[in-house]
Each structure stands twice: as C-alpha cells, then as structure tokens.
Design an enzyme around this catalytic site. Structure first.
Site, short mmCIF file in Angstrom:
data_model
loop_
_atom_site.label_atom_id
_atom_site.label_comp_id
_atom_site.label_asym_id
_atom_site.label_seq_id
_atom_site.Cartn_x
_atom_site.Cartn_y
_atom_site.Cartn_z
N HIS A 132 130.20 -22.75 30.20
CA HIS A 132 130.12 -24.21 30.06
C HIS A 132 129.05 -24.61 29.03
O HIS A 132 128.11 -25.33 29.35
CB HIS A 132 129.86 -24.88 31.41
CG HIS A 132 130.26 -26.33 31.43
ND1 HIS A 132 130.82 -26.95 32.51
CD2 HIS A 132 130.17 -27.30 30.47
CE1 HIS A 132 131.05 -28.23 32.24
NE2 HIS A 132 130.67 -28.47 31.00
N ARG A 137 137.79 -29.53 31.70
CA ARG A 137 137.20 -29.18 32.98
C ARG A 137 138.02 -28.04 33.58
O ARG A 137 139.23 -27.94 33.34
CB ARG A 137 137.22 -30.39 33.93
CG ARG A 137 136.18 -31.46 33.60
CD ARG A 137 134.77 -30.98 33.93
NE ARG A 137 133.77 -32.01 33.73
CZ ARG A 137 132.99 -32.12 32.65
NH1 ARG A 137 133.10 -31.26 31.65
NH2 ARG A 137 132.08 -33.06 32.57
P1 NDP Z 1 137.47 -39.93 26.05
O1 NDP Z 1 137.50 -40.77 27.28
O2 NDP Z 1 136.87 -40.50 24.81
O3 NDP Z 1 138.96 -39.49 25.67
C1 NDP Z 1 139.84 -38.98 26.62
C2 NDP Z 1 141.18 -38.70 25.95
O4 NDP Z 1 142.05 -38.12 26.93
C3 NDP Z 1 141.86 -39.97 25.44
O5 NDP Z 1 142.57 -39.71 24.24
C4 NDP Z 1 142.83 -40.28 26.57
O6 NDP Z 1 143.97 -41.02 26.19
C5 NDP Z 1 143.24 -38.90 26.98
N1 NDP Z 1 143.79 -38.92 28.33
C6 NDP Z 1 143.19 -39.31 29.48
N2 NDP Z 1 144.05 -39.22 30.51
C7 NDP Z 1 145.22 -38.78 30.00
C8 NDP Z 1 146.50 -38.51 30.54
N3 NDP Z 1 146.76 -38.70 31.83
N4 NDP Z 1 147.48 -38.08 29.72
C9 NDP Z 1 147.23 -37.90 28.39
N5 NDP Z 1 146.04 -38.15 27.80
C10 NDP Z 1 145.06 -38.58 28.60
O7 NDP Z 1 136.77 -38.54 26.44
P2 NDP Z 1 135.89 -37.57 25.53
O8 NDP Z 1 136.68 -37.16 24.35
O9 NDP Z 1 134.57 -38.17 25.29
O10 NDP Z 1 135.65 -36.33 26.54
C11 NDP Z 1 136.74 -35.64 27.08
C12 NDP Z 1 136.28 -34.63 28.13
O11 NDP Z 1 135.68 -33.49 27.53
C13 NDP Z 1 135.22 -35.10 29.12
O12 NDP Z 1 135.76 -35.95 30.11
C14 NDP Z 1 134.75 -33.78 29.70
O13 NDP Z 1 135.59 -33.44 30.78
C15 NDP Z 1 134.99 -32.80 28.56
N6 NDP Z 1 133.72 -32.30 28.02
C16 NDP Z 1 133.41 -30.97 28.15
C17 NDP Z 1 132.25 -30.45 27.62
C18 NDP Z 1 131.94 -29.01 27.68
O14 NDP Z 1 130.79 -28.62 27.43
N7 NDP Z 1 132.90 -28.14 27.98
C19 NDP Z 1 131.27 -31.32 26.94
C20 NDP Z 1 131.70 -32.69 26.83
C21 NDP Z 1 132.87 -33.15 27.37
P3 NDP Z 1 143.81 -42.51 25.57
O15 NDP Z 1 143.31 -42.28 24.15
O16 NDP Z 1 145.16 -43.06 25.59
O17 NDP Z 1 142.81 -43.24 26.43
C1 OXD Z 2 130.05 -33.01 29.46
C2 OXD Z 2 129.87 -31.58 29.66
O1 OXD Z 2 130.87 -33.62 30.13
O2 OXD Z 2 128.85 -31.02 29.19
O3 OXD Z 2 129.35 -33.56 28.59
O4 OXD Z 2 130.73 -30.93 30.25
#
Ligand code: NDP
Ligand code: OXD
Length: 310
Positions: free
Chosen positions: A273, A225
C-alpha cells in the site's frame, strides 16, 4: 485564538505534520490523539483512521479531513453524523500515484516481470518488445487520480481507455461509462489499472466474470482498494494464463497475512500500500484551507458525497 486539530494515523508521522502546520500558522495546534487532552476543544480532525477511542468525545468537530484520497478506511458508519468529510487531494499524492502506475505498466509492457522469473531459472530468453499500439491500458476510475494516470500514459504513447460512472471525455483517452460500458471497456484492455473508490457498487468489481472479459494474457494493476478484487478468484485466472501478471498494492486485509496465497502466486508483485504517498510539506496547505472552510461553515474542498459514497 488557537484552533485545535486532532490527528490519528499509524502510517503518517504526527511530528512531521505538527511541525509543518506550526511553521505555517501560529494559531493552529495539531495534536496526536494519544496526547489529546480536553477533546472538546478540537474543531477539526486529520485522520487516516479514527482513533481507537472513537470521535464521540470530540464534541466540537466542524470537519474531518481524510489523510488519503479514499475515505472508506474512516469507517463512515462509525463517525459522528453531520460533520463534513473531505478527501485529501494534493499534487504530492497525484504524482506518486502516477509514478507507480507508469512503473507498473512498463514492468508488464517491457516484460521485466517475465525476466525476473527467468533470472530465478538462470534462463536467457530474448522476447521481442511489443509495440505500444498493441498494449492498451484501461483505467477504471477517471477521477482526480485516474484522470492524471490516464493522461500521463496517453502522453507516453500508450493507447488509453477509461471507465467511469458518468462519461468523462478526455483528450487521448477513449471513454466508457456505467455498467453498460464495462464489458466493451474490458474487452479491449491489455493492462487494467483499478483506481476506483470503494463503494457498494465497486466492491468486488474485479472478479472471475469481469477479469475473463479482458483479452487472454492481460495484466492487472490494483491501486484502488483491496476489496475491489475478489481475491479468491485471482489464483485460478493466473494459473490458466487469463491473467499473465499483476501488480497489487492494496489487499482486503493489510498487512497481507503471511499465509495468503498471493505470496506464492507467480507473476504477482505485492507492494505494501505504497502507490500513493502524501508529503506534509505540500499537503498542509490543503488541510489548512479545509480547516478555515470548516470554521467558516463553507463546503470543504474535495468534500465527500455520502450518498454517492465517494
Ligand atoms: P475520485 O472521486 O476523484 O474519482 C473516482 C472515479 O471513479 C470517478 O471517475 C468516478 O466516476 C469513478 N467511479 C466511482 N464509482 C464508480 C462506479 N460505480 N462505476 C464506474 N466508475 C465509478 O477519486 P480519486 O481519483 O481521487 O481516488 C480514487 C481512489 O484511489 C481512492 O478512493 C482510493 O481508494 C484510491 N487510492 C489509493 C491509493 C494507494 O496508495 N493505493 C492512494 C490514493 C488513492 P465519475 O467520474 O463519474 O464520478
Ligand atoms: C489513499 C491511500 O486513499 O493512500 O490516499 O490509499
């Protein structure tokens, strides 16, 4: 009996979603919020962002399905309390995020970014391709998407390391975790990919202090983000060469304002995005499963833990 889903997104096509849902289930009607009369009949919401009118009139909602993997754009504080919320995780989204990340890594690794700049100067400049072993990719966030990105890059032969909140050992990926593991993770990362959720803990995590922990001349790819990056910190790091190039897909304000300094920052590619895209033809199954789970009072798939914030 008909089950009603209210839809709200300026980015996704309500007709494509309505048709896909209709082709699968006669008993489900998806209606764009602009056409949604009698809001009290809707039991489920499919939202990128809530409708401008809010969700208060939708008094019978049993579940909220994000139209993305992230949920911060839903403005959780403004949603009615006590309704379960799910992230949307589906193979079409994962595949597009992996493709984008691989393309960005190769663009920096093979110097296409530098050759694009050379072209504008009419400059023919041969640079020996570096070996993959000297280009470690660090993935921040090893969840559903970051895990798939890290695994794919490892298969392609890059040294890969990952950083998560809790330890996430993965074959072919060196694992780091928690605040104590962050500096060591960054110190050995030549290309940093941020795919974290936006939470109170991760907001501003890409800043002058952390980006200086990377080796000189590192690359940044932000597909998490916009608010993960302290945007004002990036231009001086690019000018000094600490960050040699960046691929940015997400921004604090989207669309990126015309006067934003990033438009003029050399070596920084801006994409609007688009890293992840959801195809209704594949994701409708996930939505319908969560509708059924919500109606049955079962926990939603990829339900959000509101205390953890993701
Ligand atoms: P998940 O919830 O599956 O995974 C999140 C990961 O981040 C986990 O490994 C988690 O750790 C880690 N994490 C969360 N908080 C912290 C922290 N404070 N310190 C270290 N690690 C942390 O999310 P997704 O992989 O499904 O998606 C991630 C993000 O990608 C979404 O929230 C969105 O913001 C972004 N996104 C962007 C898109 C785009 O088009 N640009 C499209 C889709 C998503 P743990 O494994 O320990 O829980
Ligand atoms: C998502 C994105 O969160 O598109 O899936 O950013």
């Amino acid at each position: 009996m008909t089950h009603w889903i209210v839809f709200s997104s300026d980015l996704d096509d309500p007709v494509a979603w309505r048709d896909e849902i209709k082709s699968r289930r006669d008993d489900v009607e998806l209606v764009d919020w602009r056409d949604a009369t009698a809001p009290e009949r809707f039991e489920f919401a499919l939202l990128w962002k809530p409708p401008p009118t809010g969700l208060t009139p939708y008094t019978r909602l049993r579940g909220i399905q994000s139209l993305g993997a992230g949920i911060n754009q839903l403005d959780l504080g403004a949603l009615p309390r006590g309704i379960p919320i799910a992230r949307l995780i589906d193979p079409s989204l994962t595949a597009t995020m992996v493709d984008y990340s691989v393309a960005a890594v190769y663009r920096h690794f093979r110097g296409f970014d530098a050759y694009e700049a050379d072209k504008h100067q009419h400059r023919w400049q041969y640079v020996s391709p570096r070996p993959k072993r000297s280009f470690t990719v660090g993935v921040m966030g090893l969840g559903q998407l970051g895990g798939a990105i890290a695994a794919t890059l490892a298969t392609l032969g890059f040294p890969v390391r990952g950083w998560s909140r809790s330890a996430r050992p993965m074959p072919g990926v060196e694992s780091f975790s928690g605040p104590d593991g962050l500096e060591a993770f960054l110190a050995g990362t030549h290309c940093l990919i941020c795919v974290l959720p936006l939470t109170a803990e991760t907001r501003g995590i890409l800043n002058a202090k952390t980006l200086r922990m990377l080796p000189q001349g590192a690359y940044l790819v932000n597909i998490g983000r916009g608010a993960h990056l302290v945007e004002a910190d990036l231009p001086p790091l690019v000018t000094s060469g600490q960050i040699r190039g960046a691929t940015l897909d997400v921004f604090a304000e989207e669309p990126l304002p015309a006067e934003h300094p990033f438009w003029r920052l050399p070596g920084v590619l801006i994409t609007p995005h688009v890293a992840g895209a959801i195809d209704p033809a594949s994701a409708a199954a996930v939505v319908l499963e969560n509708l059924d789970r919500a109606l049955a009072g079962k926990p939603l798939r990829n339900g959000v833990d509101l205390v953890r914030g993701y």
